[in-house]
Design an enzyme around this catalytic site. Structure first.
Site, mmCIF file in Angstrom:
data_model
loop_
_atom_site.group_PDB
_atom_site.id
_atom_site.type_symbol
_atom_site.label_atom_id
_atom_site.label_comp_id
_atom_site.label_asym_id
_atom_site.label_seq_id
_atom_site.Cartn_x
_atom_site.Cartn_y
_atom_site.Cartn_z
ATOM 1 N N GLU A 20 0.808 -1.218 0.000
ATOM 2 C CA GLU A 20 0.000 0.000 0.000
ATOM 3 C C GLU A 20 0.843 1.271 0.000
ATOM 4 O OE1 GLU A 20 -3.144 0.373 -0.405
ATOM 5 O OE2 GLU A 20 -3.723 -1.732 -0.333
ATOM 6 N N GLU A 49 8.636 -22.113 6.383
ATOM 7 C CA GLU A 49 8.986 -21.307 7.561
ATOM 8 C C GLU A 49 10.086 -21.934 8.404
ATOM 9 O OE1 GLU A 49 6.150 -22.514 11.232
ATOM 10 O OE2 GLU A 49 5.180 -21.300 9.694
#
Length: 305
Positions: free
Chosen positions: A83, A114
């Site tokens: 954004e 992960e």
């Protein structure tokens, strides 16, 4: 710390009968827990403030901001980073997210990614990390190997490192310069840290990116004056910003924006100081993009002419 001993893995006593609740009871329970998140964030504001000030200094010195995480943590980082270009007209590389499993993991979970600490290091190396950069490792548990590998490497080369977690004494912060440990307590759905923990982390990343951009001069008053006017809606927003600040009519706001190729900041400066486009651009550059300082600077020059 063993997984079973982590706060984020604990059972919430208020939701032990979740499967027996009707719909309104389920969502009331979730809502009640969500109400506690902002208070948990409030507890860590002093550390968040320190992180923001360091990020601003780093970006002013040519550095970049990296979020690194896996699963939900990586996706929360991506939401914030993605954004920044449309909101603040930043270069896409200024705020980046490094995700375990690569970009495809944003859309489809790659659960074992992960666990690879070495890959966290390698993925940051691919971004040509430098000592001027900032790396924030995001992990609700505080013990995920992938971001730990990333911050270990980042700190070793001299970059400023931060751990963002939801447990006290998180392992990741054994390897970082600072740690934001926002403890929101056990989740309504046991271990589902996409809920309160992720909400808290998103709130904190909102603070870090927004406050940083304010201090970099990308906000005037509380308006997005570096908005990227890439579509009709954003062009209309730009006109409304000009009208709001300068009290100019719609047509004049549009005229100013056409002159500046729809860049809001020089349009504001031109309107407020009766300057040319070139004068506004040069003054903004001298004042590091800060509109208030630019208006004062140009006003003083014109007063003394």
């Amino acid at each position: 710390m063993e997984l079973s001993k982590l706060t984020t893995e604990g059972r919430n006593p208020d939701s032990t009968k979740l499967d027996q609740m009707d719909t309104i009871e389920i969502i009331q329970t979730i809502n009640n827990e969500d109400k506690t998140v902002a208070y948990a964030v409030e507890e860590v504001l002093p550390t968040v403030k320190k992180v923001i000030d360091t990020v601003v200094d780093s970006l002013n010195n040519g550095g970049r901001l990296f979020y690194i995480g896996s699963g939900t943590s990586g996706r929360v980082g991506m939401m914030d980073a993605s954004e920044c270009p449309p909101t603040f007209m930043t270069h896409p590389e200024l705020v980046q997210t490094v995700m375990a499993g690569g970009n495809k993991a944003f859309f489809k979970a790659i659960e074992n990614a992960e666990d690879n600490e070495e890959q966290g290091k390698l993925d940051l190396q691919l971004r040509n990390l430098t000592k001027n950069d900032v790396v924030i490792g995001i992990t609700a548990s505080g013990r995920t190997p992938y971001p730990i590998g990333g911050v270990k490497y980042a700190k070793r080369i001299g970059a400023y490192t931060v751990g963002l977690s939801s447990n006290k004494d998180s392992l990741i912060n054994d390897y970082t310069d600072d740690g934001i440990e926002v403890v929101v307590g056990p989740e309504v759905l046991t271990g589902s840290t996409r809920m309160k923990a992720a909400t808290a982390h998103k709130m904190i990343l909102n603070m870090i990116s927004t406050a940083t951009m304010v201090k970099l001069g990308k906000v005037y008053q509380n308006l997005m004056v570096d908005v990227n006017t890439s579509n009709y809606k954003l062009k209309e927003r730009a006109k409304n910003i000009i009208m709001e600040i300068t009290n100019k009519p719609y047509e004049k706001a549009e005229e100013l924006l056409i002159q500046t190729n729809y860049e809001v900041k020089p349009a504001i400066v031109m309107a407020q100081t009766h300057s040319t486009h070139q004068e506004a651009l040069l003054a903004l550059q001298k004042c590091k993009g800060n509109i208030t300082d630019t208006i004062t600077y140009l006003s003083n020059i014109k007063r003394n002419v």
